[in-house]
Design an enzyme around this catalytic site. Structure first.
Site, PDB file in Angstrom:
ATOM      1  N   VAL A  47      35.907  54.226   2.693  1.00 35.44           N
ATOM      2  CA  VAL A  47      35.363  53.302   2.324  1.00 35.44           C
ATOM      3  C   VAL A  47      34.029  52.609   2.051  1.00 35.44           C
ATOM      4  O   VAL A  47      34.006  51.538   0.962  1.00 35.44           O
ATOM      5  CB  VAL A  47      35.888  52.502   3.611  1.00 35.44           C
ATOM      6  CG1 VAL A  47      35.649  51.191   3.773  1.00 35.44           C
ATOM      7  CG2 VAL A  47      37.376  53.162   4.084  1.00 35.44           C
ATOM      8  N   GLU A  48      32.983  53.362   2.247  1.00 33.75           N
ATOM      9  CA  GLU A  48      31.672  53.553   1.959  1.00 33.75           C
ATOM     10  C   GLU A  48      31.176  52.693   0.423  1.00 33.75           C
ATOM     11  O   GLU A  48      31.288  52.855   0.000  1.00 33.75           O
ATOM     12  CB  GLU A  48      30.527  54.097   2.918  1.00 33.75           C
ATOM     13  CG  GLU A  48      30.653  53.936   4.558  1.00 33.75           C
ATOM     14  CD  GLU A  48      30.092  52.737   4.788  1.00 33.75           C
ATOM     15  OE1 GLU A  48      29.664  51.890   3.790  1.00 33.75           O
ATOM     16  OE2 GLU A  48      30.343  51.990   5.978  1.00 33.75           O
ATOM     17  N   SER A  49      32.247  54.230   0.053  1.00 37.17           N
ATOM     18  CA  SER A  49      30.992  54.555  -1.546  1.00 37.17           C
ATOM     19  C   SER A  49      32.527  55.614  -1.975  1.00 37.17           C
ATOM     20  O   SER A  49      31.814  56.092  -3.743  1.00 37.17           O
ATOM     21  CB  SER A  49      29.715  55.477  -0.958  1.00 37.17           C
ATOM     22  OG  SER A  49      30.465  57.034  -0.212  1.00 37.17           O
ATOM     23  N   TYR A 100      36.179  45.743   5.858  1.00 35.52           N
ATOM     24  CA  TYR A 100      36.276  46.864   6.110  1.00 35.52           C
ATOM     25  C   TYR A 100      36.771  48.248   6.942  1.00 35.52           C
ATOM     26  O   TYR A 100      38.327  48.631   6.952  1.00 35.52           O
ATOM     27  CB  TYR A 100      35.163  46.765   6.365  1.00 35.52           C
ATOM     28  CG  TYR A 100      34.169  48.132   6.710  1.00 35.52           C
ATOM     29  CD1 TYR A 100      33.321  49.241   6.035  1.00 35.52           C
ATOM     30  CD2 TYR A 100      34.169  48.954   7.780  1.00 35.52           C
ATOM     31  CE1 TYR A 100      32.888  50.113   6.108  1.00 35.52           C
ATOM     32  CE2 TYR A 100      33.472  50.362   8.108  1.00 35.52           C
ATOM     33  CZ  TYR A 100      32.614  50.522   7.513  1.00 35.52           C
ATOM     34  OH  TYR A 100      32.624  52.189   7.600  1.00 35.52           O
TER      35      TYR A 100
END
Length: 557
Positions: free
Chosen positions: A164-166, A270
């Protein structure tokens, strides 16, 4: 759970300072981020280049500033694992050969059946190629990350958070100057143990950032009384913002669960992204989703190197290219490791023994290349540090200097890179140089940042897309600009004033397989006859690896 409570208490005691200024900084960026997200969303509908990245466009529609992936993926030669070598999980008496299976057996979160989760789930299910790219990036690191999370007695869903982040990219960069696989901004990174110096950035170090992410999530879980969805929302948008949303709902007599909170669009998407991935992994057979297999064994290992070493020398010792070594150790900004540590390198596990043997046979003073510089009139330590791509404190330490005074005629020992700087292609300088020198459509301008300049203002001044302006310069759209920094801007047409300011810049181009003079000339918008004249070429054919000079128009503003 006593170890977890003890760790949480320790983290709480050490990490409660300096959050108000960070929250204030985030709040000041909100209006600008909203404008930028809107512009990105429009460009997804009209710009073919941007629209090719569907995940970016969907993120923009959800109010998210997309993460920038400045580097092409590097395939590191990690060892292939035989089925029989996978570890046995005794509690279940099942051999788990796939690390995703290992995660699946320990999933903890309940996933609600609601629209916000289903929207994200449908996106992932429709884009299996995205997960294949993610798995390739995760392959050298995922086993180590799972080991850390298990040792910390945390839910294994957290191993999905870097997706999800990167998208598991340690070189990823996004708004707020968030960097690395776990996307830490500088302040939070420092709070949770990620050292950041000229030589090294722990936010990109996979080991340091994973340890820091676990500590931060433990701190947030304690702060939000064990509510994981609140903790995850705070990881994305800041603990202050989530705490204020909870307080607002309490005051209004509303529910305070995550789904009821008034949070930014990015955060509202998110948490559902993580829950969607959890459900897809848990029910992969039901969804018919093929998670790319990653062997459930260690394929990389951290090695203690004891002191600073040139990455080119270390790569040679490990039987890797510099780029492959740097891809495994993305925390190092320059051509060598940090002189003050951390003193470790992550290596393919089958290269560790031979590397350690070569390291033992190499004296400490042979780990770096040295020059003996005679001080000239006008020299200063800062000038020498820039010339030799090192730092003032390193020159002082090597020469046992207490001050900054140097005299003409003195001799100084200075460490220098073993190879030409271009060989360290994943160093901070070379990543930026490669990004800014990439040839694009139109005319290239060079703008020196002035006090008060912002990405948003410059995008309007030059009539360009703000996301593209950031991308051309290896930055994020909301980054602050430092006066004196040079930015590259590509425009479709030049004004008369810009034409007058045009200058010629010499570039060195390395011929690739399939290149021809006409193709290179077309790429740089020059004539074939000029290419021949500049390089005194008599032959029509070029050889891969051949270096040729190209002179291009560059306009300064």
């Amino acid at each position: 759970m006593k170890p977890l409570l003890l760790i949480s208490l320790l983290v709480t005691l050490t990490a409660c300072k300096s959050t108000e200024s960070q929250i204030s900084d985030i709040a000041q960026q909100q209006a600008q981020e909203h404008q930028i997200a809107a512009q990105i969303n429009v460009s997804c509908q009209t710009d073919g280049e941007v629209a090719q990245n569907l995940f970016d466009c969907d993120s923009a529609a959800a109010g998210t500033i997309p993460v920038t992936h400045p580097e092409e993926d590097v395939l590191v030669p990690i060892p292939q694992v035989e089925e029989s070598s996978a570890p046995l999980v005794e509690e279940q008496e099942v051999v788990l050969t796939d690390v995703w299976q290992r995660i699946r057996t320990q999933l903890y979160f309940d996933v609600p059946d609601n629209r916000r989760v289903n929207v994200q789930k449908n996106w992932y299910l429709k884009h299996p190629s995205y997960m294949k790219r993610v798995a390739n990036r995760a392959r050298p690191f995922l086993f180590l990350i799972v080991e850390e999370i298990e040792a910390s007695e945390m839910p294994l869903e957290l191993a999905l958070l870097p997706i999800v982040e990167s998208a598991f990219d340690p070189f990823a960069y996004s708004h707020g100057r968030a960097a690395g696989m776990w996307q830490f901004i500088p302040g939070t990174g420092k709070r949770f143990g990620m050292k950041q110096t000229w030589w090294y950035d722990g936010r990109r170090d996979v080991i340091a950032s994973t340890e820091g992410a676990i500590k931060y999530l433990q701190y947030l879980l304690k702060m939000f009384d064990g509510d994981w969805l609140h903790a995850l929302a705070a990881y994305n948008s800041g603990e202050g913002r989530v705490a204020r949303a909870i307080k607002k709902n309490k005051k209004a007599g509303k529910n305070t669960d995550f789904w009821s909170l008034d949070l930014p669009k990015e955060t509202r998407a998110y948490v559902p992204k993580l829950l969607a991935l959890t459900d897809i992994l848990r029910n992969a057979d039901k969804h018919g989703f093929d998670w790319p297999k990653i062997d459930n064994v260690a394929v990389t290992q951290a090695v203690d190197i004891g002191s600073q070493i040139d990455l080119a020398l270390a790569a040679d010792m490990a039987g890797l290219s510099i780029k492959e070594l740097h891809a495994l150790n993305p925390g190092y900004n320059r051509w060598a490791t940090d002189p003050n540590g951390p003193h470790r390198l992550l290596l393919p596990i089958d290269r560790v023994d031979s590397f350690n043997l070569a390291l033992q046979e190499t004296d400490n003073d042979q780990r770096l290349n040295w020059v003996r510089h005679q001080v000239k009139s006008g020299d200063s330590l800062l000038k020498l540090a820039k010339k030799y791509h090192t730092t003032v404190d390193v020159i002082q330490q090597v020469n046992e200097m207490r001050g900054n005074v140097i005299r003409a005629g003195d001799h100084l020992i200075v460490p220098v890179a073993l190879k030409s700087l271009e060989q360290y292609s994943l160093s901070q300088e070379q990543r930026l140089a490669a990004t800014q020198s990439k040839n694009r459509k139109g005319y290239k301008l060079t703008h020196k940042v002035k006090s008060g300049d912002t990405m948003w203002d410059l995008s309007r001044k030059f009539k360009v897309n703000v996301r593209k302006l950031a991308k051309w310069n290896g930055m994020a759209p909301t980054d602050m600009l430092r006066p004196g920094k040079e930015l590259v801007v590509w425009v479709d047409q030049l004004s008369e004033e810009q034409r007058k300011n045009a200058v010629m810049r010499s570039l060195t181009y390395t011929v690739r397989s399939g290149d021809s003079l006409s193709r290179i000339a077309n790429r740089f918008k020059v004539k074939v006859a000029d290419l021949k004249r500049w390089n005194q070429l008599s032959k029509k054919y070029l050889q891969p690896g051949q270096k040729i000079k190209v002179f291009v128009d560059v306009t300064r503003t």
